[in-house]
Design an enzyme around this catalytic site. Sequence first.
Site, PDB file in Angstrom:
ATOM      1  N   CYS A   1      39.049  16.627  12.419  1.00 34.93           N
ATOM      2  CA  CYS A   1      39.756  17.607  13.233  1.00 34.93           C
ATOM      3  C   CYS A   1      40.318  16.876  14.451  1.00 34.93           C
ATOM      4  O   CYS A   1      39.625  16.076  15.075  1.00 34.93           O
ATOM      5  CB  CYS A   1      38.767  18.682  13.666  1.00 34.93           C
TER       6      CYS A   1
ATOM      7  N   LYS B   1       2.894   4.609   0.954  1.00 33.92           N
ATOM      8  CA  LYS B   1       3.459   5.176   2.183  1.00 33.92           C
ATOM      9  C   LYS B   1       3.064   6.650   2.210  1.00 33.92           C
ATOM     10  O   LYS B   1       3.462   7.427   1.339  1.00 33.92           O
ATOM     11  CB  LYS B   1       4.974   5.024   2.186  1.00 33.92           C
TER      12      LYS B   1
ATOM     13  N   LYS C   1      11.086   3.368  -1.270  1.00 33.04           N
ATOM     14  CA  LYS C   1      10.962   4.800  -1.516  1.00 33.04           C
ATOM     15  C   LYS C   1      10.851   5.109  -3.010  1.00 33.04           C
ATOM     16  O   LYS C   1      11.354   4.360  -3.842  1.00 33.04           O
ATOM     17  CB  LYS C   1      12.183   5.537  -0.938  1.00 33.04           C
TER      18      LYS C   1
ATOM     19  N   CYS D   1      38.749  25.466  14.616  1.00 29.75           N
ATOM     20  CA  CYS D   1      39.698  25.657  15.714  1.00 29.75           C
ATOM     21  C   CYS D   1      41.143  25.683  15.233  1.00 29.75           C
ATOM     22  O   CYS D   1      42.053  25.912  16.028  1.00 29.75           O
ATOM     23  CB  CYS D   1      39.525  24.583  16.776  1.00 29.75           C
TER      24      CYS D   1
ATOM     25  N   ASP E   1       2.893  10.449   3.296  1.00 31.11           N
ATOM     26  CA  ASP E   1       3.864  11.391   3.851  1.00 31.11           C
ATOM     27  C   ASP E   1       3.163  12.339   4.825  1.00 31.11           C
ATOM     28  O   ASP E   1       2.821  13.463   4.496  1.00 31.11           O
ATOM     29  CB  ASP E   1       4.518  12.174   2.701  1.00 31.11           C
TER      30      ASP E   1
ATOM     31  N   TYR F   1      -3.359   2.054   9.292  1.00 30.57           N
ATOM     32  CA  TYR F   1      -2.625   0.994   8.590  1.00 30.57           C
ATOM     33  C   TYR F   1      -2.003  -0.046   9.499  1.00 30.57           C
ATOM     34  O   TYR F   1      -1.357  -0.969   9.031  1.00 30.57           O
ATOM     35  CB  TYR F   1      -1.565   1.578   7.664  1.00 30.57           C
TER      36      TYR F   1
ATOM     37  N   CYS G   1      41.353  22.342  10.683  1.00 34.37           N
ATOM     38  CA  CYS G   1      39.942  22.526  11.038  1.00 34.37           C
ATOM     39  C   CYS G   1      39.538  23.991  10.856  1.00 34.37           C
ATOM     40  O   CYS G   1      40.190  24.875  11.403  1.00 34.37           O
ATOM     41  CB  CYS G   1      39.729  22.094  12.488  1.00 34.37           C
TER      42      CYS G   1
ATOM     43  N   CYS H   1      38.021  21.883  20.261  1.00 42.34           N
ATOM     44  CA  CYS H   1      37.380  22.439  19.070  1.00 42.34           C
ATOM     45  C   CYS H   1      35.952  22.874  19.406  1.00 42.34           C
ATOM     46  O   CYS H   1      35.127  22.051  19.793  1.00 42.34           O
ATOM     47  CB  CYS H   1      37.359  21.391  17.960  1.00 42.34           C
TER      48      CYS H   1
ATOM     49  N   GLU I   1       0.862  -1.188   0.000  1.00 43.57           N
ATOM     50  CA  GLU I   1       0.000   0.000   0.000  1.00 43.57           C
ATOM     51  C   GLU I   1       0.895   1.234   0.000  1.00 43.57           C
ATOM     52  O   GLU I   1       2.080   1.136   0.298  1.00 43.57           O
ATOM     53  CB  GLU I   1      -0.954  -0.018   1.212  1.00 43.57           C
TER      54      GLU I   1
HETATM   55  S1  IVH Z   1       3.232   0.400   8.526  1.00 45.07           S
HETATM   56  C1  IVH Z   1       5.655  -1.114  12.562  1.00 45.07           C
HETATM   57  N1  IVH Z   1       2.089   1.617   6.536  1.00 45.07           N
HETATM   58  O1  IVH Z   1       6.147   5.498   7.672  1.00 45.07           O
HETATM   59  C2  IVH Z   1       5.494   0.064  11.646  1.00 45.07           C
HETATM   60  N2  IVH Z   1       3.619   2.877   7.856  1.00 45.07           N
HETATM   61  O2  IVH Z   1       9.050   5.525   7.673  1.00 45.07           O
HETATM   62  C3  IVH Z   1       4.292  -0.117  10.801  1.00 45.07           C
HETATM   63  N3  IVH Z   1       3.848   5.215   7.154  1.00 45.07           N
HETATM   64  O3  IVH Z   1       6.535   5.213  11.145  1.00 45.07           O
HETATM   65  C4  IVH Z   1       4.188   0.971   9.847  1.00 45.07           C
HETATM   66  N4  IVH Z   1       2.414   5.131   5.494  1.00 45.07           N
HETATM   67  O4  IVH Z   1       4.525   6.533  10.233  1.00 45.07           O
HETATM   68  C5  IVH Z   1       2.963   1.739   7.547  1.00 45.07           C
HETATM   69  N5  IVH Z   1       0.955   2.541   4.754  1.00 45.07           N
HETATM   70  C6  IVH Z   1       1.813   2.678   5.757  1.00 45.07           C
HETATM   71  C7  IVH Z   1       2.469   3.894   6.051  1.00 45.07           C
HETATM   72  C8  IVH Z   1       3.382   3.955   7.101  1.00 45.07           C
HETATM   73  C9  IVH Z   1       3.248   5.908   6.174  1.00 45.07           C
HETATM   74  C10 IVH Z   1       4.849   5.800   8.071  1.00 45.07           C
HETATM   75  C11 IVH Z   1       4.762   5.372   9.518  1.00 45.07           C
HETATM   76  C12 IVH Z   1       6.150   4.871   9.848  1.00 45.07           C
HETATM   77  C13 IVH Z   1       6.965   5.545   8.812  1.00 45.07           C
HETATM   78  C14 IVH Z   1       8.278   4.853   8.581  1.00 45.07           C
END
Ligand code: IVH
Length: 696
Positions: free
Chosen positions: A442, A133, A330, A427, A135, A242, A424, A448, A131
């Site tokens: 350094c 991620k 990512k 310093c 932001d 989620y 450095c 420093c 699914e």
């Molecule tokens: S599952 C045990 N699902 O991404 C952790 N996380 O970079 C389970 N996030 O801390 C997380 N969308 O805040 C999960 N579909 C998604 C997500 C998601 C965003 C975030 C979440 C996590 C962070 C990690």
Amino acid sequence: MSPKKKNQFPPVAGLNVLEAGAEAAQLRREIKRHDILYHQKDAPEISDAAYDALRKRLENIETAFPALATQDSPTHKVGAKPAREFAKVKHAVPMLSLANAFSAEDVDDFVARVRKFLRLSDDEKLEILAEPKIDGLSCSLRYENGVFTQAATRGDGEEGEDVTANVKTIKSIPQKLPKGVPEILEVRGEIYMTRADFEKLNKEQAKNEDKVFANPRNAAAGSLRQLDPNITAERPLKFFGYALGEISSPIAETQEGIRKKLTQWGFDVPEPEALLDTPEKIVSFHAKTYEARPKIKYDLDGVVYKLNDLEYQRRLGFISRSPRWAVAHKFPAEQAETILRKITVQVGRTGTLTPVAELEPINVGGVMVSRATLHNEDELQRKDVREGDYVIIQRAGDVIPQVVKSLAEKRTRGSKPFVFPDHCPECGSLAVREEGEVARRCTGGLVCPAQAVERLKHFASRSAFDIEGLGDKIIQSFWEEKMIRTPADIFRLEKYAADLKEREGWGELSVKNLLDAIEQRRTISLDRFIYALGIRQVGQATAKKLAQRYGSIDHLLDQMKQCENRESEAFQALLEIDDVGPSVAEDLVDFFSERRNRKAVNDLQRELTIEDYVAAKTRASAVTGKTVVFTGKLVTMGREEAKAQAESLGAKVAGGVSKNTDYVVAGEDAGSKLKKAAELGVKVLSEEEWQALVKA
Ligand code: IVH
């Protein structure tokens, strides 16, 4: 205007309408000014009581002269009185982050690691739920008997902030769940803002000369972390569920099942979603979601893959701060072209010299960027990046932007390669590169100023001492004014209270808040303390392992002293700690053998209570407190699972055999460790014997 005391106001009944109108207008301006000082600048000038008196006076006037009440009067804002700061909430189940994958190969590695851990044969299927991620910022919602009771931010994963009042204002979060949900249920997910809502909000903010946000994520975070829930209520926040935190009874057997339940109960879940079981399907889902990004109403920064089977998830468990059963793939970074004005060289906490590009500010994927890292001397030379060059920079998620390359073809004549300093810049001490290291460092150590300041910033930072209000800029200026020179000085700041109150933008309250925040941190866990010291190569995970092994600060210091003799048993024992190789061991011993570092630690001991390490919840068993070494190929489970299992039963897992070892568990084709065990008379168990022992 200095605030009037409550009893200094003349009776309202004695005012005529003109006087009342003038005073009400004045009070509204005054209250608004204090709201801004308090909520946006974190620099209140008057006490809570004086503020309440102003509001009360305005209310009295508006009640006596209803015609004077205006639409935007501060008296129309309802709800809880804003708190000074958020209360802390300890998470019943830690809130973790995710490991990252940046390429299809990284994802293949993830799948391979999981298969190996679970000892799956090639023909056994592994289903992955994918699914987007989101932001935004993660939040844990707690329901008791189906009623929403508490919301907490992630914080450091162990402890977050109580944002219940603010979350109550988010319309897409159900306040009540249908009958039949577990008595205790924590739903975890992401609070976010759509791009359209973000743009609307920013326009509004600009019009009112209020803070403009850099991107939807920052806008969501800023809106949620308002001390006044009335402000949050006006912001268009939304939530996707989620994952689960604490639950009193299981609700599903698969991740997909969790999504279904959450949807039935009225939560939104991230879309699109898919169940995937081949590397090809994974790659194609990632590509499709990436392409669909412009059409999706909110920002995504990748795709998350989770094992669908919750029993597999349970077996895989966690490593340090992230689950072994999930990974974030990512999206490729955003790039942009700009001019590099100047190259500066920064000195970090451990003396590393890092070249930094000072750029003509440019918008990269929605964020203004004016600085980017050039990593190190070799990178800089390899890329031949010069001052005045046109450069391509890139930014991925929250990672520091970096210079990808220089456009040499656009270079004007007369530009010269950058000469990396061998002293450095802060310093003047010699900066050297040790053999095999990429970093030039350094050699000034604590002499420093840059290193000293960076160490202090690290010490007070979120994952270390987490001192609210003692941010980087304040540390920098306290250091320059000689108020804080060593970590222990932080805990002696009170003697400057009178001077602090006189600082521009500070008042009695801000000083009190800072001193209170410091006071709250006089007690600290051993692992956080070790991490806070900022020892080279000692991150949170290693600090935890050290705390686990040594138990108390006194024992740690005593062992480190003994380690100065590299032939000692103490040094051998240090090397046996998981995560501690020879190079980390050297850095640790070097740190504690340095006179000034020892003094800094001793000074801190006088100011603080450093709590002994409390082992994570483990189940007492026949192997609790024993030291175990696994060797050879195990059949019923992978090496990592065996280790995790042993640790959850309170055993210590070591990498090498010594006379401190209680058991060596030998799988197939065990070699030198088995021989060493025989030499030292350490008990050797087969895998079956081990399983029988732990089940006993
Ligand atoms: S599952 C045990 N699902 O991404 C952790 N996380 O970079 C389970 N996030 O801390 C997380 N969308 O805040 C999960 N579909 C998604 C997500 C998601 C965003 C975030 C979440 C996590 C962070 C990690």
